[in-house]
Design a protein around this motif. Structure first.
Motif, mmCIF file in Angstrom:
data_model
loop_
_atom_site.group_PDB
_atom_site.id
_atom_site.type_symbol
_atom_site.label_atom_id
_atom_site.label_comp_id
_atom_site.label_asym_id
_atom_site.label_seq_id
_atom_site.Cartn_x
_atom_site.Cartn_y
_atom_site.Cartn_z
ATOM 1 N N ALA A 39 -13.343 0.710 4.370
ATOM 2 C CA ALA A 39 -13.804 1.998 4.858
ATOM 3 C C ALA A 39 -13.275 3.151 3.995
ATOM 4 C CB ALA A 39 -13.319 2.205 6.287
ATOM 5 N N ARG A 40 -12.019 3.021 3.556
ATOM 6 C CA ARG A 40 -11.441 4.147 2.814
ATOM 7 C C ARG A 40 -12.146 4.397 1.492
ATOM 8 N NH1 ARG A 40 -5.546 2.290 2.775
ATOM 9 N NH2 ARG A 40 -6.177 0.553 4.092
ATOM 10 N N THR A 49 -3.242 -5.844 -4.360
ATOM 11 C CA THR A 49 -3.295 -7.149 -5.038
ATOM 12 C C THR A 49 -4.526 -7.273 -5.940
ATOM 13 O OG1 THR A 49 -4.626 -8.199 -3.324
ATOM 14 C CG2 THR A 49 -2.230 -8.245 -3.030
ATOM 15 N N LYS A 89 -17.775 -4.620 5.343
ATOM 16 C CA LYS A 89 -17.171 -5.745 6.038
ATOM 17 C C LYS A 89 -18.312 -6.527 6.713
ATOM 18 C CE LYS A 89 -13.090 -4.330 4.757
ATOM 19 N NZ LYS A 89 -12.162 -3.380 5.333
ATOM 20 N N LEU A 132 -7.221 2.673 -3.038
ATOM 21 C CA LEU A 132 -5.945 2.058 -3.398
ATOM 22 C C LEU A 132 -6.122 0.666 -4.009
ATOM 23 C CD1 LEU A 132 -2.752 2.230 -1.295
ATOM 24 C CD2 LEU A 132 -3.620 -0.041 -1.859
ATOM 25 N N ASP A 161 -12.192 3.144 -5.194
ATOM 26 C CA ASP A 161 -11.523 2.845 -3.925
ATOM 27 C C ASP A 161 -10.277 3.719 -3.823
ATOM 28 O OD1 ASP A 161 -11.089 1.666 -1.478
ATOM 29 O OD2 ASP A 161 -10.941 -0.377 -2.228
ATOM 30 N N TYR A 169 -11.843 -12.852 0.292
ATOM 31 C CA TYR A 169 -10.744 -12.483 -0.596
ATOM 32 C C TYR A 169 -9.452 -12.355 0.201
ATOM 33 C CZ TYR A 169 -11.573 -7.880 1.370
ATOM 34 O OH TYR A 169 -11.741 -6.840 2.241
ATOM 35 N N GLU A 216 -3.247 -7.788 0.763
ATOM 36 C CA GLU A 216 -1.784 -7.714 0.826
ATOM 37 C C GLU A 216 -1.320 -8.160 2.214
ATOM 38 O OE1 GLU A 216 -0.251 -3.759 0.272
ATOM 39 O OE2 GLU A 216 1.777 -4.458 -0.136
ATOM 40 N N THR A 218 -9.577 -7.228 -3.114
ATOM 41 C CA THR A 218 -10.795 -6.562 -2.639
ATOM 42 C C THR A 218 -11.696 -6.173 -3.811
ATOM 43 O OG1 THR A 218 -9.427 -5.593 -0.901
ATOM 44 C CG2 THR A 218 -11.638 -4.698 -1.161
HETATM 45 C C1 PRP Z 1 -7.376 -1.406 1.683
HETATM 46 C C2 PRP Z 1 -7.742 -0.427 0.584
HETATM 47 C C3 PRP Z 1 -8.380 -1.296 -0.470
HETATM 48 C C4 PRP Z 1 -7.648 -2.616 -0.301
HETATM 49 C C5 PRP Z 1 -6.648 -2.798 -1.395
HETATM 50 O O1 PRP Z 1 -8.481 -1.618 2.501
HETATM 51 O O2 PRP Z 1 -8.602 0.598 1.044
HETATM 52 O O3 PRP Z 1 -9.760 -1.480 -0.255
HETATM 53 O O4 PRP Z 1 -6.991 -2.586 0.975
HETATM 54 O O5 PRP Z 1 -5.969 -4.003 -1.286
HETATM 55 P P1 PRP Z 1 -6.060 -5.180 -2.352
HETATM 56 O O6 PRP Z 1 -5.990 -4.560 -3.732
HETATM 57 O O7 PRP Z 1 -4.854 -6.027 -2.044
HETATM 58 O O8 PRP Z 1 -7.330 -5.916 -2.125
HETATM 59 P P2 PRP Z 1 -8.426 -2.374 3.914
HETATM 60 O O9 PRP Z 1 -8.960 -3.763 3.722
HETATM 61 O O10 PRP Z 1 -7.074 -2.227 4.510
HETATM 62 O O11 PRP Z 1 -9.536 -1.658 4.766
HETATM 63 P P3 PRP Z 1 -9.898 -0.145 5.178
HETATM 64 O O12 PRP Z 1 -10.388 0.558 3.938
HETATM 65 O O13 PRP Z 1 -10.988 -0.380 6.162
HETATM 66 O O14 PRP Z 1 -8.685 0.530 5.767
#
Ligand code: PRP
Ligand code: ADE
Length: 169
Positions: A56-57, A122, A78, A119, A117, A91, A94, A125
């Motif tokens: 979502a972020r 790992t 999702k 962040l 994205d 996938y 973290e 995603t």
């Molecule tokens: C977070 C973030 C990235 C991902 C990074 O999303 O927004 O998409 O994790 O992590 P990674 O590099 O280890 O894959 P999250 O799945 O928590 O979902 P959200 O955006 O819905 O909060």
């Protein structure tokens, strides 16, 4: 503006040992949100046809980047959220396992795609998103993040791709 000061850190969320980087404290301020989008947008000026944002972020930062760069926006979602025919990829995160989906007709063969994205941790995603895009014939120009967690192997997972980020922890 130094965005780092505006991002809140929460210990042991959502599970023990994780330091959660909470961008809501940055985004709720008009100047913080604007500076975040401008600084992500300034990471590159490559020619891009479409920005892919991950739910979502990734939608919060990806959609305004697509607008600024005058290109289309494609959501990676999702499971069970996209109405037409999809492709999907599982996938590791973290903090758990997840799955993402994309419409089969979302990317034109040969189109230049930028993944955005909030962040990089790992890299699970975004690597899954790369695989979905490439399986549809898209060319991944690069991946731009607001935050990169350098203690985790995200950059390594995306070896061979042009990865850029605004803030590194
Ligand atoms: C977070 C973030 C990235 C991902 C990074 O999303 O927004 O998409 O994790 O992590 P990674 O590099 O280890 O894959 P999250 O799945 O928590 O979902 P959200 O955006 O819905 O909060
Ligand atoms: N997504 C994956 N790891 C994260 C972290 N440490 N903080 C915020 N979002 C994340």
């Amino acid at each position: 503006m130094d965005l780092r000061d505006k991002i809140r850190a929460l210990k042991d969320y959502p599970s023990e040992g994780i330091i959660f980087r909470d961008i809501t404290t940055l985004l709720k301020e008009a100047d913080g949100f604007k500076a975040a989008i401008d600084q992500i947008s300034d990471l590159r000026d490559d020619e891009v046809d479409v920005v892919v944002g991950i739910e979502a972020r990734g939608f919060i930062v990806g959609a305004p980047i697509a607008y600024k760069k005058n290109c289309g926006f494609v959501p990676v979602r999702k499971p069970g959220k996209l109405p037409a025919e999809t492709i999907s990829k599982e996938y590791a995160l973290e903090y758990g396992i997840d799955k993402i989906e994309m419409h089969k007709d979302a990317i034109k063969e040969g189109s230049r795609v930028l993944i955005v994205d909030d962040l990089l941790a790992t890299g699970g995603t975004s690597k899954a998103a790369v695989e979905l895009i490439e399986s549809l014939g898209g060319i991944v120009v690069g991946l731009d993040f607001l935050i990169e967690l350098e203690g985790l192997p995200g950059r390594e997972a995306l070896k061979g791709y042009d990865v850029r980020s605004v803030i590194k922890y």
